[in-house]
Design a protein around this motif. Structure first.
Motif, PDB file in Angstrom:
ATOM      1  N   LEU A 141       0.825  -1.207   0.000  1.00  0.00           N
ATOM      2  CA  LEU A 141       0.000   0.000   0.000  1.00  0.00           C
ATOM      3  C   LEU A 141       0.862   1.261   0.000  1.00  0.00           C
ATOM      4  O   LEU A 141       0.521   2.257  -0.654  1.00  0.00           O
ATOM      5  N   ILE A 142       1.968   1.216   0.729  1.00  0.00           N
ATOM      6  CA  ILE A 142       2.903   2.353   0.720  1.00  0.00           C
ATOM      7  C   ILE A 142       3.410   2.589  -0.697  1.00  0.00           C
ATOM      8  O   ILE A 142       3.410   3.716  -1.210  1.00  0.00           O
ATOM      9  N   ALA A 143       3.859   1.514  -1.337  1.00  0.00           N
ATOM     10  CA  ALA A 143       4.397   1.617  -2.691  1.00  0.00           C
ATOM     11  C   ALA A 143       3.345   2.078  -3.693  1.00  0.00           C
ATOM     12  O   ALA A 143       3.600   2.944  -4.544  1.00  0.00           O
ATOM     13  N   ALA A 144       2.145   1.504  -3.581  1.00  0.00           N
ATOM     14  CA  ALA A 144       1.074   1.868  -4.507  1.00  0.00           C
ATOM     15  C   ALA A 144       0.668   3.330  -4.350  1.00  0.00           C
ATOM     16  O   ALA A 144       0.329   4.005  -5.332  1.00  0.00           O
ATOM     17  N   SER A 145       0.722   3.839  -3.121  1.00  0.00           N
ATOM     18  CA  SER A 145       0.380   5.253  -2.883  1.00  0.00           C
ATOM     19  C   SER A 145       1.371   6.172  -3.586  1.00  0.00           C
ATOM     20  O   SER A 145       0.985   7.197  -4.166  1.00  0.00           O
ATOM     21  N   HIS A 146       2.643   5.822  -3.532  1.00  0.00           N
ATOM     22  CA  HIS A 146       3.642   6.603  -4.257  1.00  0.00           C
ATOM     23  C   HIS A 146       3.450   6.448  -5.770  1.00  0.00           C
ATOM     24  O   HIS A 146       3.519   7.428  -6.521  1.00  0.00           O
ATOM     25  N   TYR A 147       3.211   5.218  -6.199  1.00  0.00           N
ATOM     26  CA  TYR A 147       3.088   4.927  -7.630  1.00  0.00           C
ATOM     27  C   TYR A 147       1.922   5.688  -8.254  1.00  0.00           C
ATOM     28  O   TYR A 147       2.035   6.213  -9.371  1.00  0.00           O
ATOM     29  N   ASP A 148       0.809   5.746  -7.556  1.00  0.00           N
ATOM     30  CA  ASP A 148      -0.382   6.413  -8.095  1.00  0.00           C
ATOM     31  C   ASP A 148      -0.219   7.929  -8.186  1.00  0.00           C
ATOM     32  O   ASP A 148      -1.062   8.608  -8.778  1.00  0.00           O
ATOM     33  N   GLN A 149       0.840   8.442  -7.601  1.00  0.00           N
ATOM     34  CA  GLN A 149       1.079   9.884  -7.648  1.00  0.00           C
ATOM     35  C   GLN A 149       2.209  10.253  -8.611  1.00  0.00           C
ATOM     36  O   GLN A 149       2.667  11.397  -8.618  1.00  0.00           O
ATOM     37  N   ILE A 150       2.651   9.286  -9.408  1.00  0.00           N
ATOM     38  CA  ILE A 150       3.720   9.580 -10.368  1.00  0.00           C
ATOM     39  C   ILE A 150       3.257  10.675 -11.325  1.00  0.00           C
ATOM     40  O   ILE A 150       2.210  10.549 -11.965  1.00  0.00           O
ATOM     41  N   PRO A 151       4.021  11.751 -11.441  1.00  0.00           N
ATOM     42  CA  PRO A 151       3.626  12.856 -12.330  1.00  0.00           C
ATOM     43  C   PRO A 151       4.060  12.590 -13.767  1.00  0.00           C
ATOM     44  O   PRO A 151       4.767  11.610 -14.049  1.00  0.00           O
ATOM     45  N   ASP A 152       3.643  13.452 -14.674  1.00  0.00           N
ATOM     46  CA  ASP A 152       4.091  13.296 -16.055  1.00  0.00           C
ATOM     47  C   ASP A 152       5.574  13.657 -16.169  1.00  0.00           C
ATOM     48  O   ASP A 152       6.155  14.267 -15.262  1.00  0.00           O
ATOM     49  N   ILE A 153       6.181  13.306 -17.291  1.00  0.00           N
ATOM     50  CA  ILE A 153       7.640  13.413 -17.423  1.00  0.00           C
ATOM     51  C   ILE A 153       8.146  14.854 -17.463  1.00  0.00           C
ATOM     52  O   ILE A 153       9.347  15.085 -17.364  1.00  0.00           O
ATOM     53  N   SER A 154       7.252  15.802 -17.580  1.00  0.00           N
ATOM     54  CA  SER A 154       7.690  17.201 -17.598  1.00  0.00           C
ATOM     55  C   SER A 154       7.958  17.746 -16.195  1.00  0.00           C
ATOM     56  O   SER A 154       8.514  18.826 -16.039  1.00  0.00           O
ATOM     57  N   ARG A 155       7.593  16.957 -15.169  1.00  0.00           N
ATOM     58  CA  ARG A 155       7.730  17.434 -13.791  1.00  0.00           C
ATOM     59  C   ARG A 155       8.794  16.639 -13.043  1.00  0.00           C
ATOM     60  O   ARG A 155       9.310  15.629 -13.528  1.00  0.00           O
TER      61      ARG A 155
END
Length: 300
Positions: A141-155
């Motif tokens: 769940l910790i990992a998935a929380s970070h993963y779901d917040q991955i921004p687009d490559i411009s950021r």
């Protein structure tokens, strides 16, 4: 000096005190009599003084837990469900229900999009219950929380790097768990994102004709993210940049390695034509860092 003034100034201390007490008593009596006549506002104030504090009512842990499950599963209200699970931990902190509720609190926060709340609760669970069979899920769940917040490559990709680290922790600590396979798949997705960021910056430098800076970015893709979809373009861009600055041996090697590993790639066709336009052929220099990198990875 008048007799009245003299009386006020020279009254004995005990008599003065007695007068003050009587005056205060009269004032207090007036205030008490006035309260019932002062209307609703004062009545509410009086109620505050006389009311009992009955805001805290302890409830059974299993009742709170099941209410949380009902709100989560039937009402689809993760925010309110989370409050019930947190209440279990607050009222019954040392019970087994508290352990279960802490994990459900993390899950409810995740479902409600409260990723920071999920990370906090899940991290606490892993810290307090590292030997629990559910510790693998909490780490996931910790990992998935970070993963779901991955921004687009411009950021900035700081969140992506955290996701990779947390996902790798799942695989490392719980390799045989049911979450390891999903974590590995997410790692590849996150690494592809990081490679995409490097490619984006590298292209920017190419447009600015800062070929050395561009080469460093494409080199990072080739050395660190070889299993991503961006490696083909990275090898072509290396061919392009090395040709631009006259280091034709590295350009030939990049094109040759690209053709050897990805013969059907459109990027190889472009690299081949680019080298040919300079009167050269793709040719691999075994001592080149490009060649050594791919052989080290078993791809050369």
């Amino acid at each position: 000096m008048s007799a009245q003034r003299m009386t006020r100034e020279y009254l004995p201390v005990s008599l003065k005190a007695s007068i003050r007490v009587r005056r205060l008593a009269r004032a207090a009596t007036f205030l008490i009599l006035a309260l019932p006549l002062a209307g609703c506002g004062t009545g509410a104030l009086w109620d505050k003084f006389t009311a009992k504090d009955d805001t805290f009512v302890e409830e059974p842990a299993d009742k709170l837990y099941n209410e949380g499950l009902y709100l989560m599963n039937e009402k689809k209200d993760p925010k309110q469900a989370n409050k019930k699970f947190e209440e279990v931990d607050r009222q019954h902190p040392y019970s087994d229900w508290a352990r279960k509720s802490l994990l459900m609190s993390a899950y409810a926060a995740y479902q409600g999009g409260d990723y920071d709340g999920c990370i906090g609760a899940a991290t606490r669970y892993v810290t307090l219950h590292p030997g629990s069979p559910d510790a693998a899920y909490a780490q996931y769940l910790i990992a998935a929380s970070h993963y779901d917040q991955i921004p687009d490559i411009s950021r900035d990709q700081g969140r992506t790097e955290k996701a990779v680290a947390a996902l790798e922790e799942v695989v490392r600590k719980y390799p045989n768990s049911e979450y390891a396979a999903s974590a590995k798949a997410k790692i590849e997705g996150a690494r592809d994102q990081l490679a995409g960021k490097e490619m984006n910056v590298g292209r920017y430098y190419m447009q600015k004709r800062d070929y050395t800076a561009a080469i460093n970015r494409f080199k990072a893709v080739v050395t660190q993210y070889q299993t991503t979809r961006h490696v083909e373009e990275a090898l072509f861009r290396l061919t392009e940049a090395y040709m631009a600055i006259g280091i034709v041996g590295e350009a030939q090697t990049a094109a040759a390695v690209l053709g050897h590993n990805f013969p059907d790639s459109r990027w190889y066709k472009d690299a081949y034509n680019l080298v040919k336009s300079g009167g050269l052929e793709p040719s691999e220099n075994q001592g080149s860092w490009i060649s050594r990198t791919f052989k080290k990875m078993g791809l050369g």
